[in-house]
Design a protein around this motif. Sequence first.
Motif, PDB file in Angstrom:
ATOM      1  N   VAL A 270     -32.487  37.762 116.839  1.00 53.79           N
ATOM      2  CA  VAL A 270     -31.695  38.041 115.638  1.00 53.79           C
ATOM      3  C   VAL A 270     -32.586  37.701 114.462  1.00 53.79           C
ATOM      4  CG1 VAL A 270     -29.694  37.301 114.280  1.00 53.79           C
ATOM      5  CG2 VAL A 270     -29.475  37.607 116.751  1.00 53.79           C
ATOM      6  N   GLY A 271     -32.560  38.534 113.439  1.00 46.61           N
ATOM      7  CA  GLY A 271     -33.394  38.296 112.262  1.00 46.61           C
ATOM      8  C   GLY A 271     -32.602  37.773 111.087  1.00 46.61           C
ATOM      9  N   GLY A 272     -33.259  37.760 109.955  1.00 47.48           N
ATOM     10  CA  GLY A 272     -32.603  37.359 108.718  1.00 47.48           C
ATOM     11  C   GLY A 272     -32.269  35.889 108.660  1.00 47.48           C
ATOM     12  N   GLN A 273     -31.126  35.600 108.106  1.00 47.60           N
ATOM     13  CA  GLN A 273     -30.676  34.232 107.864  1.00 47.60           C
ATOM     14  C   GLN A 273     -30.480  33.438 109.162  1.00 47.60           C
ATOM     15  OE1 GLN A 273     -27.055  34.231 105.607  1.00 47.60           O
ATOM     16  NE2 GLN A 273     -26.958  32.014 105.459  1.00 47.60           N
TER      17      GLN A 273
ATOM     18  N   PRO B 216     -40.534  42.739 112.303  1.00 52.04           N
ATOM     19  CA  PRO B 216     -39.086  42.887 112.157  1.00 52.04           C
ATOM     20  C   PRO B 216     -38.650  44.305 112.505  1.00 52.04           C
ATOM     21  CG  PRO B 216     -40.123  42.836 110.004  1.00 52.04           C
ATOM     22  CD  PRO B 216     -41.202  42.577 111.013  1.00 52.04           C
ATOM     23  N   GLY B 217     -37.540  44.407 113.212  1.00 55.73           N
ATOM     24  CA  GLY B 217     -36.990  45.712 113.533  1.00 55.73           C
ATOM     25  C   GLY B 217     -36.628  46.482 112.270  1.00 55.73           C
TER      26      GLY B 217
ATOM     27  N   PRO C 288     -36.758  40.020 115.168  1.00 58.95           N
ATOM     28  CA  PRO C 288     -38.141  39.988 115.640  1.00 58.95           C
ATOM     29  C   PRO C 288     -38.306  40.768 116.948  1.00 58.95           C
ATOM     30  CG  PRO C 288     -37.427  37.796 114.987  1.00 58.95           C
ATOM     31  CD  PRO C 288     -36.209  38.671 114.999  1.00 58.95           C
ATOM     32  N   LEU C 289     -39.187  41.756 116.930  1.00 63.14           N
ATOM     33  CA  LEU C 289     -39.531  42.517 118.131  1.00 63.14           C
ATOM     34  C   LEU C 289     -40.942  42.106 118.512  1.00 63.14           C
ATOM     35  CD1 LEU C 289     -38.049  45.971 117.067  1.00 63.14           C
ATOM     36  CD2 LEU C 289     -36.959  44.159 118.425  1.00 63.14           C
ATOM     37  N   LEU C 290     -41.103  41.602 119.733  1.00 64.61           N
ATOM     38  CA  LEU C 290     -42.338  40.956 120.155  1.00 64.61           C
ATOM     39  C   LEU C 290     -43.429  41.952 120.517  1.00 64.61           C
ATOM     40  CD1 LEU C 290     -40.785  38.140 122.362  1.00 64.61           C
ATOM     41  CD2 LEU C 290     -41.309  38.108 119.911  1.00 64.61           C
ATOM     42  N   HIS C 291     -44.626  41.713 119.992  1.00 70.59           N
ATOM     43  CA  HIS C 291     -45.787  42.527 120.346  1.00 70.59           C
ATOM     44  C   HIS C 291     -46.086  42.370 121.831  1.00 70.59           C
ATOM     45  CE1 HIS C 291     -47.453  42.297 115.952  1.00 70.59           C
ATOM     46  NE2 HIS C 291     -46.336  42.988 116.045  1.00 70.59           N
ATOM     47  N   GLY C 292     -46.563  43.417 122.460  1.00 74.54           N
ATOM     48  CA  GLY C 292     -46.950  43.373 123.863  1.00 74.54           C
ATOM     49  C   GLY C 292     -45.816  43.625 124.833  1.00 74.54           C
TER      50      GLY C 292
ATOM     51  N   LEU D 206     -35.440  47.544 121.788  1.00 72.82           N
ATOM     52  CA  LEU D 206     -34.190  48.161 121.353  1.00 72.82           C
ATOM     53  C   LEU D 206     -33.669  47.395 120.156  1.00 72.82           C
ATOM     54  CD1 LEU D 206     -33.948  47.896 124.798  1.00 72.82           C
ATOM     55  CD2 LEU D 206     -32.197  49.552 124.257  1.00 72.82           C
ATOM     56  N   GLU D 207     -33.024  48.112 119.279  1.00 76.83           N
ATOM     57  CA  GLU D 207     -32.312  47.488 118.164  1.00 76.83           C
ATOM     58  C   GLU D 207     -30.853  47.909 118.272  1.00 76.83           C
ATOM     59  OE1 GLU D 207     -34.322  47.165 114.239  1.00 76.83           O
ATOM     60  OE2 GLU D 207     -35.521  48.814 115.093  1.00 76.83           O
TER      61      GLU D 207
END
Length: 177
Positions: free
Chosen positions: A36-39, A114-115, A121-125, A130-131
Amino acid sequence: MSSVYAKDTVGRIPMEPASVRETMARFATGVTVLSVGGQHIHGMTANAFSSVALDPPKVLCCVAHSAVMHKAITASGRFGISILGSGQEMLARHFANKDRILGPEQFEGIGWEPGRYTQAPLLHGATAWLECELSESYDSGDHTIFIGDVLHTSRAADASGLLFFNGKFRQVDPTTA
């Protein structure tokens, strides 16, 4: 075949959580990091993840009521999923560690972006991403089943996957599977 069960006076069959856990360990699963992103930025390793429908596209994840991720998904209403690749066992262990630092610091030194739709956060590698936007949730025992409408997907070409089976991480190579 061994089994553990006993009927109680109401006719239900109570199960010991340890027995269920040991039995479910025999079911190979993919390994994901929910985010989950943001706040409410947070990440959590999860293997209770599944596709629900293709039209409209929906997925589900199951999160314990006691998990920080439970509050984060509920508050944000959007989440991301990084389906981990074979070389990402350390990331899986990091986001499963309940003693790690929380908040943005848990992502320090980890490649991510960031998506586009969720800021999760979408992890590299990872092998795929999916969002999702939270569309439904159902309490079931000590977990909530979160169902998300898929807003966006992307995937790596011919990436090897990370599996969890019988209490251990395993790798799958798409060229030999």
